[in-house]
Motif scaffolding. Sequence first.
Motif, PDB file in Angstrom:
ATOM      1  N   ARG A  53      12.837   1.106   7.713  1.00 15.51           N
ATOM      2  CA  ARG A  53      12.882   0.149   6.647  1.00 15.51           C
ATOM      3  C   ARG A  53      12.045   0.395   5.516  1.00 15.51           C
ATOM      4  O   ARG A  53      10.929   0.575   5.810  1.00 15.51           O
ATOM      5  CB  ARG A  53      12.485  -1.315   7.319  1.00 15.51           C
ATOM      6  N   GLN A  54      12.357   0.309   4.328  1.00 17.38           N
ATOM      7  CA  GLN A  54      11.624   0.903   3.150  1.00 17.38           C
ATOM      8  C   GLN A  54      10.602  -0.309   2.573  1.00 17.38           C
ATOM      9  O   GLN A  54      10.938  -1.735   2.584  1.00 17.38           O
ATOM     10  CB  GLN A  54      12.579   1.161   2.018  1.00 17.38           C
ATOM     11  N   TYR A  55       9.434  -0.079   2.084  1.00 19.10           N
ATOM     12  CA  TYR A  55       8.410  -1.031   1.745  1.00 19.10           C
ATOM     13  C   TYR A  55       7.825  -0.555   0.364  1.00 19.10           C
ATOM     14  O   TYR A  55       7.174   0.661   0.341  1.00 19.10           O
ATOM     15  CB  TYR A  55       7.252  -1.431   2.613  1.00 19.10           C
ATOM     16  N   ASP A  56       7.976  -1.459  -0.672  1.00 20.91           N
ATOM     17  CA  ASP A  56       7.010  -1.062  -1.868  1.00 20.91           C
ATOM     18  C   ASP A  56       5.570  -1.822  -1.491  1.00 20.91           C
ATOM     19  O   ASP A  56       5.472  -2.977  -1.010  1.00 20.91           O
ATOM     20  CB  ASP A  56       7.548  -1.906  -3.102  1.00 20.91           C
ATOM     21  N   ALA A  57       4.388  -1.105  -1.282  1.00 21.58           N
ATOM     22  CA  ALA A  57       3.132  -1.295  -1.069  1.00 21.58           C
ATOM     23  C   ALA A  57       2.543  -2.698  -1.914  1.00 21.58           C
ATOM     24  O   ALA A  57       2.176  -3.682  -1.394  1.00 21.58           O
ATOM     25  CB  ALA A  57       2.149  -0.350  -1.382  1.00 21.58           C
ATOM     26  N   PHE A  58       3.123  -2.894  -3.167  1.00 20.89           N
ATOM     27  CA  PHE A  58       2.846  -4.051  -3.935  1.00 20.89           C
ATOM     28  C   PHE A  58       3.584  -5.340  -3.464  1.00 20.89           C
ATOM     29  O   PHE A  58       3.103  -6.234  -3.986  1.00 20.89           O
ATOM     30  CB  PHE A  58       2.800  -3.643  -5.284  1.00 20.89           C
ATOM     31  N   GLU A  59       4.343  -5.059  -2.755  1.00 16.50           N
ATOM     32  CA  GLU A  59       4.962  -6.359  -2.097  1.00 16.50           C
ATOM     33  C   GLU A  59       4.742  -6.538  -0.624  1.00 16.50           C
ATOM     34  O   GLU A  59       5.307  -7.841  -0.398  1.00 16.50           O
ATOM     35  CB  GLU A  59       6.737  -6.169  -2.025  1.00 16.50           C
ATOM     36  N   ILE A  60       3.959  -5.830  -0.160  1.00 14.44           N
ATOM     37  CA  ILE A  60       3.757  -6.264   1.290  1.00 14.44           C
ATOM     38  C   ILE A  60       2.158  -6.605   1.491  1.00 14.44           C
ATOM     39  O   ILE A  60       1.649  -6.613   2.380  1.00 14.44           O
ATOM     40  CB  ILE A  60       4.313  -5.244   2.105  1.00 14.44           C
ATOM     41  N   GLY A  61       1.403  -6.739   0.535  1.00 19.27           N
ATOM     42  CA  GLY A  61       0.012  -7.271   0.577  1.00 19.27           C
ATOM     43  C   GLY A  61      -0.986  -6.171   0.021  1.00 19.27           C
ATOM     44  O   GLY A  61      -2.140  -6.377   0.086  1.00 19.27           O
ATOM     45  N   PHE A  62      -0.717  -5.225  -0.528  1.00 14.74           N
ATOM     46  CA  PHE A  62      -1.809  -4.214  -1.011  1.00 14.74           C
ATOM     47  C   PHE A  62      -2.387  -4.917  -2.433  1.00 14.74           C
ATOM     48  O   PHE A  62      -1.829  -4.739  -3.350  1.00 14.74           O
ATOM     49  CB  PHE A  62      -1.250  -2.750  -1.257  1.00 14.74           C
ATOM     50  N   ILE A  63      -3.323  -5.537  -2.176  1.00 15.40           N
ATOM     51  CA  ILE A  63      -4.028  -6.469  -3.197  1.00 15.40           C
ATOM     52  C   ILE A  63      -5.051  -5.583  -3.726  1.00 15.40           C
ATOM     53  O   ILE A  63      -6.097  -5.020  -2.940  1.00 15.40           O
ATOM     54  CB  ILE A  63      -4.752  -7.882  -2.957  1.00 15.40           C
ATOM     55  N   THR A  64      -5.278  -5.141  -5.083  1.00 14.68           N
ATOM     56  CA  THR A  64      -6.350  -4.435  -5.729  1.00 14.68           C
ATOM     57  C   THR A  64      -6.969  -5.277  -6.731  1.00 14.68           C
ATOM     58  O   THR A  64      -6.508  -6.140  -7.200  1.00 14.68           O
ATOM     59  CB  THR A  64      -5.680  -3.210  -5.932  1.00 14.68           C
ATOM     60  N   THR A  65      -7.861  -4.407  -7.061  1.00 15.05           N
ATOM     61  CA  THR A  65      -8.775  -4.954  -8.392  1.00 15.05           C
ATOM     62  C   THR A  65      -7.741  -4.523  -9.693  1.00 15.05           C
ATOM     63  O   THR A  65      -6.733  -3.967  -9.316  1.00 15.05           O
ATOM     64  CB  THR A  65      -9.886  -3.923  -8.750  1.00 15.05           C
ATOM     65  N   ASP A  66      -8.143  -5.281 -10.678  1.00 16.18           N
ATOM     66  CA  ASP A  66      -7.209  -4.805 -11.852  1.00 16.18           C
ATOM     67  C   ASP A  66      -7.376  -3.641 -12.646  1.00 16.18           C
ATOM     68  O   ASP A  66      -7.149  -3.361 -13.989  1.00 16.18           O
ATOM     69  CB  ASP A  66      -7.165  -6.057 -12.907  1.00 16.18           C
TER      70      ASP A  66
END
Length: 518
Positions: free
Chosen positions: A223-236
């Motif tokens: 199953r493919q995941y985009d990190a930005f859709e699964i909770g990789f929250i970063t600074t701006d």
Amino acid sequence: MASALQLQGVQGNYLCVSVRRGLHHCKPQIGFAAFGAPVCARRVWGNRVAFNVTTCKASTTSDVIEKSVTENRVVSIEGETSFTCVMKFGGSSVASAERMKEVATLILSFPEERPIVVLSAMGKTTNKLLLAGEKAVSCGVTNVSSIEELCFIKDLHLRTVDQLGVDGSVIAKHLEELEQLLKGIAMMKELTKRTQDYLVSFGECMSTRIFAAYLNKIGVKARQYDAFEIGFITTDDFTNADILEATYPAVAKRLHGDWLSDPAIAIVTGFLGKAQKSCAVTTLGRGGSDLTATAIGKALGLPEIQVWKDVDGVLTCDPNIYPKAEPVPYLTFDEAAELAYFGAQVLHPQSMRPARESDIPVRVKNSYNPKAPGTLITKARDMSKAVLTSIVLKRNVTMLDIVSTRMLGQYGFLAKVFSIFEELGISVDVVATSEVSVSLTLDPSKLWSRELIQQELDHVVEELEKIAVVNLLQNRSIISLIGNVQRSSLILEKAFRVLRTLGITVQMISQGASKVSS
Ligand SMILES: Nc1ncnc2c1ncn2[C@@H]1O[C@H](COP(=O)(O)OP(=O)(O)O)[C@@H](O)[C@H]1O
Ligand SMILES: N[C@@H](CC(=O)OP(=O)(O)O)C(=O)O
């Protein structure tokens, strides 16, 4: 103080527990009798142990769990998890269809592992995307379709899809959107850092989609995941964002939850995140997929993080400078972090942090030569025979000599100097002080990605000149010696002898507080 067992989860026939004493993790000293021994411990790492529950007298794992609970030793049950490790493959490992097939074979050669796979963009795709973006700024909308790098990227990805026999639809939308984005950049005649991050994200988004589709095609559920859709929250901080703490529970919940409802190998985009404030796509700095891998390892509390490269592990120095560089079998997190921070391209400078925080071993391996033992990075190692572990060269360094005649007996001078850097948001690398001067180096790439432009340098000098005499020296190099501090005199004696023979003048020397580099 009483010790407590924390159940990490049941992985196949293995039960994983971590041991705590009070608030502190400690080495497991578990009397397996508690679980109805004999039990053969399979792996002990850090504060965790995994053992084969099929050899327990307890007939089922739930018996084991219940027994542990009634004995009041389990502080919390985290639930079942079935991922056993993270495997990160860099751009060089997935540069072509052929390489992707080899990586798939490699993953499947570890049938006992259920990995989360982190992938970088194929080959040099990130560099090409950056170049395409730069060209788009000035080439005019009508010429975008013929930008050489765009054509290369399209060709590479379409050819790969074709050679792997997967459906081209997995990347068709991305290729179309990529061209639209470049046209947008051409129209605006501007490439902001935010747009640049979005632009390079196409590399990882496509490589992971292709690879997951290929695994599914050969009958391995993925199953493919985009990190930005699964909770990789970063600074701006676009182009060099930091992962925020909220990432760990979010990523664990998503990956773990999906596994429980529908088990499949997870294929995650490296390098990418989602900005906390703007919600836009961010990147973690060049080489950031290593950090994605260690962050996932920490989030899920996995026993091992594997980072697969195109070299036999971390080497004694850059093989591009000295081809006879040799693999270093063991490193500590501190050594690896110093090495990466001082410019060894092999690891992302921040990637050791999550691994160190959760005490998860990192193994650096060669996807072109899987039999090579690679490098094992852990909290501590036997230093009795270690002298000099690795040498790192960092070029294009800017150095500042700041001399104050008023420094003697004065307090607050260093504080003033550093507050100037803080205000200007510039990171300082190496520092050496004497009674009347302070010498320091500035990272040309401000931690990997951001260019320290001349205008900024002039501004630093202008501010510092208000309190001292400043001498700016450009195009210097830093040689970092990562070694055993107990033998630092021996290491330095040899190093200085070589430098003298070569007629090289040392302008600054500093031994890091982490006591692993000079
Ligand atoms: N000390 C070192 N040890 C190993 N590799 C190094 C070192 N210094 C520089 N390198 C370079 O780093 C490369 C691997 O890093 P990187 O290109 O980021 O790999 P990947 O893309 O597979 O993640 C090697 O091919 C090598 O040329
Ligand atoms: N693709 C990104 C992220 C990365 O980690 O790449 P690699 O694993 O190939 O160093 C880059 O080139 O920076």
